[in-house]
Design a protein around this motif. Structure first.
Motif, PDB file in Angstrom:
ATOM      1  N   VAL A 140       2.642   4.724   6.207  1.00  0.00           N
ATOM      2  CA  VAL A 140       1.192   4.759   6.418  1.00  0.00           C
ATOM      3  C   VAL A 140       0.545   5.831   5.559  1.00  0.00           C
ATOM      4  N   THR A 141       1.191   7.018   5.457  1.00  0.00           N
ATOM      5  CA  THR A 141       0.643   8.097   4.639  1.00  0.00           C
ATOM      6  C   THR A 141       0.565   7.671   3.179  1.00  0.00           C
ATOM      7  N   ALA A 142       1.621   6.991   2.703  1.00  0.00           N
ATOM      8  CA  ALA A 142       1.590   6.502   1.322  1.00  0.00           C
ATOM      9  C   ALA A 142       0.462   5.499   1.116  1.00  0.00           C
ATOM     10  N   GLY A 143       0.220   4.642   2.141  1.00  0.00           N
ATOM     11  CA  GLY A 143      -0.881   3.689   2.021  1.00  0.00           C
ATOM     12  C   GLY A 143      -2.226   4.379   1.960  1.00  0.00           C
ATOM     13  N   LEU A 144      -2.428   5.448   2.757  1.00  0.00           N
ATOM     14  CA  LEU A 144      -3.681   6.193   2.711  1.00  0.00           C
ATOM     15  C   LEU A 144      -3.865   6.872   1.356  1.00  0.00           C
ATOM     16  N   ARG A 145      -2.760   7.468   0.831  1.00  0.00           N
ATOM     17  CA  ARG A 145      -2.865   8.110  -0.486  1.00  0.00           C
ATOM     18  C   ARG A 145      -3.257   7.082  -1.556  1.00  0.00           C
ATOM     19  N   GLN A 146      -2.638   5.890  -1.479  1.00  0.00           N
ATOM     20  CA  GLN A 146      -2.914   4.873  -2.495  1.00  0.00           C
ATOM     21  C   GLN A 146      -4.375   4.423  -2.436  1.00  0.00           C
ATOM     22  N   GLN A 147      -4.899   4.262  -1.216  1.00  0.00           N
ATOM     23  CA  GLN A 147      -6.304   3.864  -1.108  1.00  0.00           C
ATOM     24  C   GLN A 147      -7.232   4.943  -1.652  1.00  0.00           C
ATOM     25  N   LEU A 148      -6.969   6.209  -1.300  1.00  0.00           N
ATOM     26  CA  LEU A 148      -7.820   7.296  -1.798  1.00  0.00           C
ATOM     27  C   LEU A 148      -7.731   7.406  -3.317  1.00  0.00           C
ATOM     28  N   LEU A 149      -6.515   7.185  -3.881  1.00  0.00           N
ATOM     29  CA  LEU A 149      -6.370   7.215  -5.334  1.00  0.00           C
ATOM     30  C   LEU A 149      -7.189   6.086  -5.973  1.00  0.00           C
ATOM     31  N   THR A 150      -7.193   4.928  -5.326  1.00  0.00           N
ATOM     32  CA  THR A 150      -7.977   3.811  -5.857  1.00  0.00           C
ATOM     33  C   THR A 150      -9.470   4.160  -5.845  1.00  0.00           C
ATOM     34  N   TYR A 151      -9.948   4.781  -4.746  1.00  0.00           N
ATOM     35  CA  TYR A 151     -11.352   5.165  -4.694  1.00  0.00           C
ATOM     36  C   TYR A 151     -11.683   6.224  -5.755  1.00  0.00           C
ATOM     37  N   ASP A 187     -15.895  -5.919  -7.873  1.00  0.00           N
ATOM     38  CA  ASP A 187     -15.808  -6.832  -6.726  1.00  0.00           C
ATOM     39  C   ASP A 187     -15.458  -6.046  -5.460  1.00  0.00           C
ATOM     40  N   LEU A 188     -16.333  -5.082  -5.105  1.00  0.00           N
ATOM     41  CA  LEU A 188     -16.040  -4.168  -4.010  1.00  0.00           C
ATOM     42  C   LEU A 188     -15.892  -4.894  -2.670  1.00  0.00           C
ATOM     43  N   ALA A 189     -16.761  -5.845  -2.391  1.00  0.00           N
ATOM     44  CA  ALA A 189     -16.742  -6.495  -1.080  1.00  0.00           C
ATOM     45  C   ALA A 189     -15.436  -7.232  -0.826  1.00  0.00           C
ATOM     46  N   GLU A 190     -14.836  -7.802  -1.873  1.00  0.00           N
ATOM     47  CA  GLU A 190     -13.621  -8.588  -1.706  1.00  0.00           C
ATOM     48  C   GLU A 190     -12.372  -7.729  -1.814  1.00  0.00           C
ATOM     49  N   ARG A 191     -12.318  -6.840  -2.838  1.00  0.00           N
ATOM     50  CA  ARG A 191     -11.098  -6.064  -3.097  1.00  0.00           C
ATOM     51  C   ARG A 191     -11.049  -4.760  -2.315  1.00  0.00           C
ATOM     52  N   PHE A 192     -12.191  -4.156  -2.041  1.00  0.00           N
ATOM     53  CA  PHE A 192     -12.225  -2.872  -1.342  1.00  0.00           C
ATOM     54  C   PHE A 192     -13.234  -2.966  -0.184  1.00  0.00           C
ATOM     55  N   GLY A 229     -24.593  15.197 -12.627  1.00  0.00           N
ATOM     56  CA  GLY A 229     -24.706  14.563 -11.309  1.00  0.00           C
ATOM     57  C   GLY A 229     -23.332  14.263 -10.744  1.00  0.00           C
ATOM     58  N   TRP A 230     -23.328  13.374  -9.723  1.00  0.00           N
ATOM     59  CA  TRP A 230     -22.075  13.023  -9.056  1.00  0.00           C
ATOM     60  C   TRP A 230     -22.026  11.498  -8.880  1.00  0.00           C
ATOM     61  N   VAL A 231     -20.840  10.942  -9.080  1.00  0.00           N
ATOM     62  CA  VAL A 231     -20.577   9.558  -8.692  1.00  0.00           C
ATOM     63  C   VAL A 231     -19.987   9.608  -7.290  1.00  0.00           C
ATOM     64  N   CYS A 232     -20.579   8.912  -6.377  1.00  0.00           N
ATOM     65  CA  CYS A 232     -20.150   8.980  -4.982  1.00  0.00           C
ATOM     66  C   CYS A 232     -19.771   7.589  -4.479  1.00  0.00           C
ATOM     67  N   ALA A 233     -18.775   7.579  -3.593  1.00  0.00           N
ATOM     68  CA  ALA A 233     -18.283   6.321  -3.018  1.00  0.00           C
ATOM     69  C   ALA A 233     -18.139   6.504  -1.514  1.00  0.00           C
ATOM     70  N   PRO A 234     -19.114   6.093  -0.705  1.00  0.00           N
ATOM     71  CA  PRO A 234     -18.969   6.156   0.755  1.00  0.00           C
ATOM     72  C   PRO A 234     -18.081   5.022   1.257  1.00  0.00           C
ATOM     73  N   PHE A 235     -17.295   5.282   2.270  1.00  0.00           N
ATOM     74  CA  PHE A 235     -16.435   4.239   2.823  1.00  0.00           C
ATOM     75  C   PHE A 235     -16.292   4.437   4.322  1.00  0.00           C
ATOM     76  N   ARG A 236     -16.023   3.311   4.996  1.00  0.00           N
ATOM     77  CA  ARG A 236     -15.875   3.284   6.449  1.00  0.00           C
ATOM     78  C   ARG A 236     -14.459   3.677   6.841  1.00  0.00           C
ATOM     79  N   LEU A 237     -14.342   4.473   7.909  1.00  0.00           N
ATOM     80  CA  LEU A 237     -13.028   4.953   8.324  1.00  0.00           C
ATOM     81  C   LEU A 237     -12.215   3.866   9.014  1.00  0.00           C
TER      82      LEU A 237
END
Length: 734
Positions: free
Chosen positions: A59-70, A100-105, A230-238
């Motif tokens: 699970v930790t590896a999956g969380l790291r992979q998602q954060l790396l993707t973001y 394709d954020l809605a489908e892939r992320f 500036g900053w590029v920001c990516a909000p996401f749901r927990l």
């Protein structure tokens, strides 16, 4: 256990010693099962902890992979901004649509760019936006600040984030900390947990990546503030973020992510709680420390934050399938112990249980006998218990009252001999057809000469030992009921004769009324024609002899005779509505209404009326009468909407007050509700003749037609706002 020496060999143990032996067997069996369960439990806990550690690493590896993707997504936005000094909204949209954020992320709520601006840069940017799109770029919340970080680009834009463009993210302390940390470290940073990152989205996080002008990161941290664009920001749901990281099939595993402060710091964030739960937000969703199960925790450095990942595995989630797993073996052992105990107890309790059952059955039989005797003795219906020879062996007070004898005098008497009117052949047929229960009616002649009619109901019941089958018979005195029925029949015959006589009288009255209407109409036409003819001749031949007032009088005489003729015709129409046979058939009211409206439109082709007719309206009724009904209602609506600017007429079905109605409504002249009681009276008009023509019998004819069909009609109106008429046409005549 103590065994007496004087106990005879081969005899069973006393009940008390048998119970003691059964208890010893149970205790020994349960002790063996407990010893095995302790060892099996330790082994199972060790295996559960090892499995939980492996699952936690996955699970930790999956969380790291998602954060790396973001992070890679935000880095892509940084590259785009470095390549283009100020990308347009279309370029930013193309980049977001390509991801394709809605489908892939699905966890990401969008991709945004927050510009770092001084007050002068913000004013210059607002002027550029107003010159380019003629729309003023507003910053939320407004106010003077040394620096601004408003969102200038956001994709995709949804109902939840539509108001986010222009929001100054530096005004939120949690987001401002992450943005300043990203600016100082020139690396992506993540916020502390936030209750809601978007309207309606729930708790979440925002990851920020700094953007420097010309794509060059200054080596000096103090120079990075001036070079920041500036900053590029990516909000996401927990919730979606965690759900995508946890593999499927992890039943019983619960995870909690706890934010314990900034990375590299031993103390939590200033002003924050010592530990901030990221997911789930409600700590009640995570088992408390005292809850049984395997636990494991992992501390991770996550983009400038420290997260502690707590895992809990509920017991029994990974046990082997089948009965022979650890728990299954324990269950089998406990079950075997209970079976041994049950067998020993059965042997010890058999004798005492048999004695208790025998005593209970005797007591139950005695109480059942008492209930039967009480129900029979105190019943309001006469009852007698007969032996196989048909003699009375018991009776109640109600039977004694019917027979005018005491219960003691009836004992031993032949029951059938007390009654007359016996038909042996008929009773044999009744018994053969009904089986064990049959009913007969007989006569009872009392000693005082009173003849009574009684209804007997025979039922077979089991008798006592040696008596075979006995019968229970119920005796009901139906004399008063038969006399009342005879009186009702006589009254019905009298009533039928009265109804027939009144029907004949009503028929004659209707015929005389119709004859009177025809006679009046024909007798009145001759003098009317004479008045009209002579007045016309006087007007034509002697016009010069009259002045203007005289000629006006002659015109009024002729108009009155014409009006009288119309009223006579209306009277004949009213009489025809009440005559003739009512022939019901299935009618298409929608098609009939369309034909009537078409005829009205041909009569006044210059009028523009918005007519709505609901399709599929059907009813049962006489075709000619129902067409007359609809013609009057739609004709009135057509007539009274003459002066309306946007005339509207509707014919539809409505359901109100638990009934289905047909409704004809318009927005015409309407009427005063105070005069609604005059609507359906013949020759009653609520509007002057010079305003709207008519004889005043249309609605009276409508009411008579509906009443002939067994229905009802109501009318509502408001002056200047129109009228509404509702009616019913039942399937059967009233």
């Amino acid at each position: 256990m103590v065994i007496r020496d004087d106990m005879p060999a081969g005899e069973p143990l006393p009940p008390r010693q048998g119970y003691m032996l059964a208890g010893l067997v149970l205790l020994a069996s349960l002790a063996l099962v407990a010893i095995y369960a302790a060892g099996a439990g330790n082994r199972e806990r060790a295996l559960a902890e090892a499995r939980l550690v492996a699952d936690a690493e996955q699970v930790t590896a999956g969380l790291r992979q998602q954060l790396l993707t973001y992070e890679l997504i935000t880095r892509g936005g940084v590259s785009l901004l470095a390549a283009v000094e100020r990308p347009s909204a279309r370029q930013w949209r193309n980049y977001a649509e390509g991801l394709d954020l809605a489908e892939r992320f699905p966890a990401m709520l969008g991709l945004c760019y927050a510009a770092s601006m001084s007050p002068a840069q913000l004013q210059e940017f607002q002027l550029e936006q107003r010159h380019a799109s003629r729309v003023l770029f507003r910053v939320d919340p407004p106010g003077a600040r040394p620096e601004y970080g408003p969102i200038v680009l956001l994709e995709p834009q949804t109902l939840g984030n539509a108001d986010a463009v222009g929001f100054d993210m530096l005004t939120e302390p949690v987001q401002a900390d992450a943005m300043r940390a990203a600016r100082a470290s020139a690396a992506a940073r993540i916020t502390a947990p936030m209750p809601a990152v978007q309207a309606g989205s729930g708790p979440g996080l925002v990851i920020y990546a700094p953007v420097y002008r010309s794509g060059i990161v200054p080596a000096n941290p103090s120079a990075r503030t001036a070079a920041l664009a500036g900053w590029v920001c990516a909000p996401f749901r927990l919730d979606v973020f965690v759900a995508n990281a946890v593999p499927e099939g992890r039943e019983g595993m619960t995870m909690r992510i706890v934010d314990i402060g900034e990375a590299g710091s031993d103390v939590p964030d200033a002003g924050g709680a010592p530990e901030l739960a990221v997911f789930p937000i409600d700590d009640a969703d995570f088992p408390a420390p005292g809850v049984e199960g395997a636990r494991h925790s992992v501390v991770e450095q996550v983009y400038g934050r420290r997260w502690r990942l707590d895992f809990h595995q509920s017991p029994g989630s990974h046990e082997g399938a089948g009965l022979l797993g650890p728990s299954g073996t324990i269950y089998v052992g406990v079950l075997a112990s209970l079976l041994l105990f049950a067998l020993a107890m059965i042997l010890a309790r058999t004798q005492s249980r048999a004695q208790r059952i025998a005593a209970r059955m005797s007591d139950s039989y005695r109480r059942s006998e008492q209930r039967f005797r009480s129900a029979m003795r105190f019943s309001a219906i006469g009852k007698a218990l007969l032996d196989r020879d048909g003699r009375i062996i018991d009776s109640n007070l109600a039977l004694a009252n019917i027979l005018r004898a005491s219960p003691e005098e009836l004992l031993g008497r032949d029951f059938d001999g007390l009654f007359t009117g016996m038909d042996s052949a008929a009773e044999l047929r009744a018994r053969g057809a009904s089986g064990s229960v049959y009913r007969v009616t007989r006569e009872l002649l009392r000693d005082d000469g009173d003849l009574r009619h009684v209804h007997l109901t025979y039922a077979q019941v089991p008798g006592e030992e040696g008596q075979g089958i006995a019968s229970l018979v119920q005796v009901e005195d139906i004399t008063d009921r038969l006399r009342a029925e005879a009186q009702v029949l006589a009254l019905n015959r009298t009533l039928e004769a009265r109804v027939a006589r009144r029907t004949r009288e009503l028929t004659r009255a209707n015929e005389e009324l119709e004859s009177f209407a025809y006679t009046i109409s024909h007798d009145l036409r001759a003098p009317l024609r004479a008045i009209d003819g002579f007045s016309r001749m006087a007007s034509d031949r002697h016009a010069d002899a009259f002045d203007d007032i005289g000629r006006g009088y002659m015109a009024r005489v002729r108009a009155a005779t014409a009006r009288m003729g119309e009223l006579i015709d209306a009277l004949l129409k009213m009489s025809r509505v009440s005559r003739g046979e009512l022939r019901r058939e299935c009618l298409d009211l929608s098609a009939m209404a369309e034909d009537i409206v078409a005829e009205l439109s041909q009569g006044e082709p210059g009028r523009a009326v918005d007519v709505y007719i609901e399709a599929g309206l059907q009813a049962s009724g006489d075709s000619a009468l129902v067409r007359n009904l609809l013609g009057n209602l739609l004709g009135n609506a057509w007539k009274f909407t003459r002066d309306a600017a946007d005339a509207r007429i509707s014919f539809r079905a409505v359901h109100e007050g638990g009934h289905d109605w047909f409704e004809v409504a318009d927005n015409g002249a309407g009427f005063d509700p105070a005069y609604a009681n005059k609507l359906f009276r013949p020759f009653q008009r609520l509007h002057a003749t010079d305003e709207f023509s008519g004889e005043g019998i249309g609605l009276a004819s409508v009411k008579r037609i509906i009443e002939r069909h067994g229905g009802t009609i109501t009318g509502e109106g408001t002056p200047g706002q129109g009228a509404r008429f509702r009616f019913t046409l039942p399937e059967e005549p009233g």
